[in-house]
Write a protein that holds these residues in place. Structure first.
Motif, mmCIF file in Angstrom:
data_model
loop_
_atom_site.group_PDB
_atom_site.id
_atom_site.type_symbol
_atom_site.label_atom_id
_atom_site.label_comp_id
_atom_site.label_asym_id
_atom_site.label_seq_id
_atom_site.Cartn_x
_atom_site.Cartn_y
_atom_site.Cartn_z
ATOM 1 N N PHE A 42 27.447 -10.514 -4.085
ATOM 2 C CA PHE A 42 25.821 -9.282 -3.878
ATOM 3 C C PHE A 42 24.958 -10.138 -3.368
ATOM 4 C CE2 PHE A 42 23.240 -6.265 -6.077
ATOM 5 C CZ PHE A 42 23.748 -5.487 -5.202
ATOM 6 N N ILE A 43 23.816 -9.828 -2.247
ATOM 7 C CA ILE A 43 22.409 -10.304 -2.106
ATOM 8 C C ILE A 43 21.337 -10.338 -3.724
ATOM 9 C CG2 ILE A 43 20.644 -10.834 -0.508
ATOM 10 C CD1 ILE A 43 23.570 -12.000 0.727
ATOM 11 N N VAL A 44 21.124 -10.586 -3.621
ATOM 12 C CA VAL A 44 19.641 -10.245 -4.760
ATOM 13 C C VAL A 44 18.292 -9.810 -4.048
ATOM 14 C CG1 VAL A 44 18.876 -10.765 -7.126
ATOM 15 C CG2 VAL A 44 20.869 -11.405 -6.122
ATOM 16 N N LYS A 47 25.876 0.505 -6.092
ATOM 17 C CA LYS A 47 26.545 0.621 -7.351
ATOM 18 C C LYS A 47 27.587 -0.320 -7.878
ATOM 19 C CE LYS A 47 25.547 4.559 -8.204
ATOM 20 N NZ LYS A 47 25.282 4.645 -5.690
ATOM 21 N N THR A 48 28.767 0.244 -6.737
ATOM 22 C CA THR A 48 30.247 0.073 -7.034
ATOM 23 C C THR A 48 30.469 -1.635 -7.249
ATOM 24 O OG1 THR A 48 30.648 2.428 -5.918
ATOM 25 C CG2 THR A 48 31.996 0.863 -6.441
ATOM 26 N N HIS A 49 30.230 -2.147 -6.009
ATOM 27 C CA HIS A 49 29.648 -3.629 -6.115
ATOM 28 C C HIS A 49 29.635 -4.603 -6.923
ATOM 29 C CE1 HIS A 49 29.528 -6.951 -3.579
ATOM 30 N NE2 HIS A 49 29.540 -7.439 -4.412
ATOM 31 N N LEU A 50 28.492 -4.031 -7.647
ATOM 32 C CA LEU A 50 28.350 -4.579 -9.017
ATOM 33 C C LEU A 50 29.188 -4.418 -10.348
ATOM 34 C CD1 LEU A 50 24.227 -4.488 -9.432
ATOM 35 C CD2 LEU A 50 25.222 -6.388 -8.819
ATOM 36 N N VAL A 95 22.919 6.819 -3.153
ATOM 37 C CA VAL A 95 24.326 6.060 -2.132
ATOM 38 C C VAL A 95 24.605 5.294 -1.776
ATOM 39 C CG1 VAL A 95 25.879 8.634 -2.733
ATOM 40 C CG2 VAL A 95 24.075 8.562 -0.508
ATOM 41 N N GLY A 96 25.184 3.942 -1.521
ATOM 42 C CA GLY A 96 25.608 3.106 -0.852
ATOM 43 C C GLY A 96 24.512 2.203 -0.790
ATOM 44 N N LEU A 97 23.952 2.103 -2.214
ATOM 45 C CA LEU A 97 22.731 0.446 -2.448
ATOM 46 C C LEU A 97 23.458 -0.100 -3.126
ATOM 47 C CD1 LEU A 97 19.799 3.243 -3.150
ATOM 48 C CD2 LEU A 97 20.315 1.446 -1.222
#
Ligand code: ADP
Ligand code: MG
Length: 462
Positions: free
Chosen positions: A130-132, A167-170, A163-165
């Motif tokens: 995840f790129i911060v 959230k699910t990844h985090l 969408v697509g920002l």
């Protein structure tokens, strides 16, 4: 061997597949397919190209076989052959090949996605990848803190944004990290939609107490897109009970939504305040540097060297969300694979025109009314009714405002579309919403989200 004619078997399969897929998917994968032969324990299906063949073999074979076996139990195997010869790729077909390649890439990605059967987590998501940047650093920090000390600091953690920002990844990363640290932990990832259907079914089967007790014994419950429980009273009641149980035992809850709890329509007050009682954090579109870093990382992951010039061109021009950024990158990587070298800027510009050309923003009054009604969880008919209830007055005013702003209908036309209201009523509504948009932050956000949906649905259907 049963005597059902092969074409009838295939018709039945198509019927079942059609029910389980969207129209677009169904057409893509099943158009021009047929059974060409059958022997005692297998059938052979002809498909239009290698790409469909691969897809059916890898993604749908199990479902197709099950469906065939409902009619002919003795069938053990379905084979796929390419029926029509594949045309030689002509120069003008390059974009078609690219789209095929993109799909292949995507299917490879989908296959590598190992969804754990127990936790429903996807191992591919981690904090490491995840790129911060400033758009997501708070959300990232909170997610890490929760992963380090579940049930201690922020409970529940509620992450919201478009969408697509990421959230699910985090939130998946939180689950994965918890399990890497202590594999015995009980973790479950679910979505608002899925949870609703599980609860509805459990109520029907009288197993709701079992469901409650299973969920209440988790160490971490992750609910993605919780906004879907809006208006589902029974589900909310159960979710509230589960949250309380978990909270009382210092067990962690993490949720995401496309909007803050306050903006979720038709949600019970006590559940809303429960959701607000932990940590609320939003996530936004990454800035240019972050977008560039994401592209760099993903192109390295895919071992596709692209020039900095090309990467920064993509980062400059794709500004909607990270998912779209990845989509554009996939397209360019597909191009690189075809050419067997990094494409130059001109080629990249060419291939990305579809992404970049801002389509003429077109929509219809019906689409606007429906989007507004859906957003506020009322029916389109409520908008035109005479009712003065608070739940419908505001959506109605918003609808009037958007009909004016987005498609420039005249005030009398708007009045007529909304159940024959006087044009002065319309003018008043439009002015009111316009004024409030400037000063009322939640309303402003609602309007942004509604507009986004209006044009999203247009893009998808058109
Ligand atoms: P959301 O749940 O907010 O709709 P996702 O988590 O599904 O979005 O993200 C969409 C895609 O973008 C995923 O493939 C995800 O891995 C990727 N992505 C989003 N944000 C980042 C980020 N900051 N760094 C790396 N990848 C990201
Ligand atoms: Mg998501």
């Amino acid at each position: 061997m049963s005597s059902i004619p092969p074409e009838d078997i295939w018709k039945a399969v198509l019927g079942e597949m059609e029910l389980s897929l969207s129209r677009a998917h169904f057409t893509t994968w099943f158009k021009n397919t047929s059974i060409v032969s059958r022997d005692s324990n297998s059938v052979t299906v002809s498909v239009p190209n290698g790409f469909v063949k691969e897809w059916l073999e890898n993604k749908f074979n199990r479902q197709i076989l099950a469906s065939v076996r409902k009619l002919c139990n003795e069938i053990r195997e379905v084979r796929y052959i390419v029926g029509q010869p594949k045309p030689e790729p002509a120069r003008q077909d390059i974009s078609k090949i690219i789209i095929e390649k993109e799909f292949q890439e995507q299917s490879a990605v989908d296959q590598s996605q190992e969804i754990d059967k127990v936790t429903h987590l996807n191992k591919k998501y981690s904090f490491d990848s995840f790129i911060v940047g400033s758009s997501n650093e708070l959300a990232f920090a909170c997610a890490q803190s929760v992963a380090a000390n579940p049930g201690k600091n922020y409970n529940p953690l509620f992450i919201y944004g478009g969408v697509g920002l990421g959230k699910t990844h985090l939130i998946q990363s939180i689950g994965n990290k918890l399990l890497t640290d202590v594999p015995e932990r009980k973790v479950l990832y679910t979505s608002g939609e899925k949870l609703t259907s599980i609860i509805v079914e459990a109520i029907r089967n009288r197993t709701i107490e079992d469901i409650k007790s299973v969920y209440s014994r988790l160490d971490l419950l992750v609910i993605d897109d919780i906004q879907f429980i809006a208006g589902k009273d029974k589900t909310q009641e159960v979710v509230f009970t589960i949250f309380n149980e978990l909270h009382n035992h210092n067990k962690q809850v993490v949720c995401t939504s496309d909007r803050p709890p306050k903006a979720i329509p038709a949600i019970e007050e006590r559940l809303q305040s429960r959701l607000e009682g932990g940590m609320l954090v939003d996530i936004n579109m990454p800035d240019f540097e972050t977008r560039l870093a994401i592209l760099k990382q993903k192109s390295v992951e895919r071992s596709s060297p692209l020039t900095d010039e090309v990467l920064s061109y993509i980062a400059t021009h794709i500004q909607k969300n990270v998912r779209e950024l990845e989509g554009a990158l996939n397209r360019v990587i597909a191009l690189a694979q075809i050419y067997n070298r990094p494409p130059d800027l001109k080629e990249v510009k060419n291939i990305l025109t579809a992404y970049l050309s801002v389509p003429y923003r077109k929509t219809s009054p019906q689409a606007i009314l429906k989007t507004v009604a859906d957003f506020y969880n009322i029916s389109s008919a409520d908008l035109t009714k005479r009712s003065r209830k608070k739940e419908v007055v505001k959506p109605r005013q918003v609808a009037m405002f958007l009909l004016r702003e987005e498609i420039k209908l005249s005030f009398p036309e708007i009045g007529q579309k909304l159940g024959g209201r006087d044009h002065s009523t319309v003018i008043h509504a439009c002015e009111k919403i316009k004024k409030e948009e400037g000063i009322d932050e939640p309303l402003k956000n609602e309007l942004t989200m509604i507009r986004q949906r209006i044009y999203d649905s247009f893009e998808h259907s058109g």
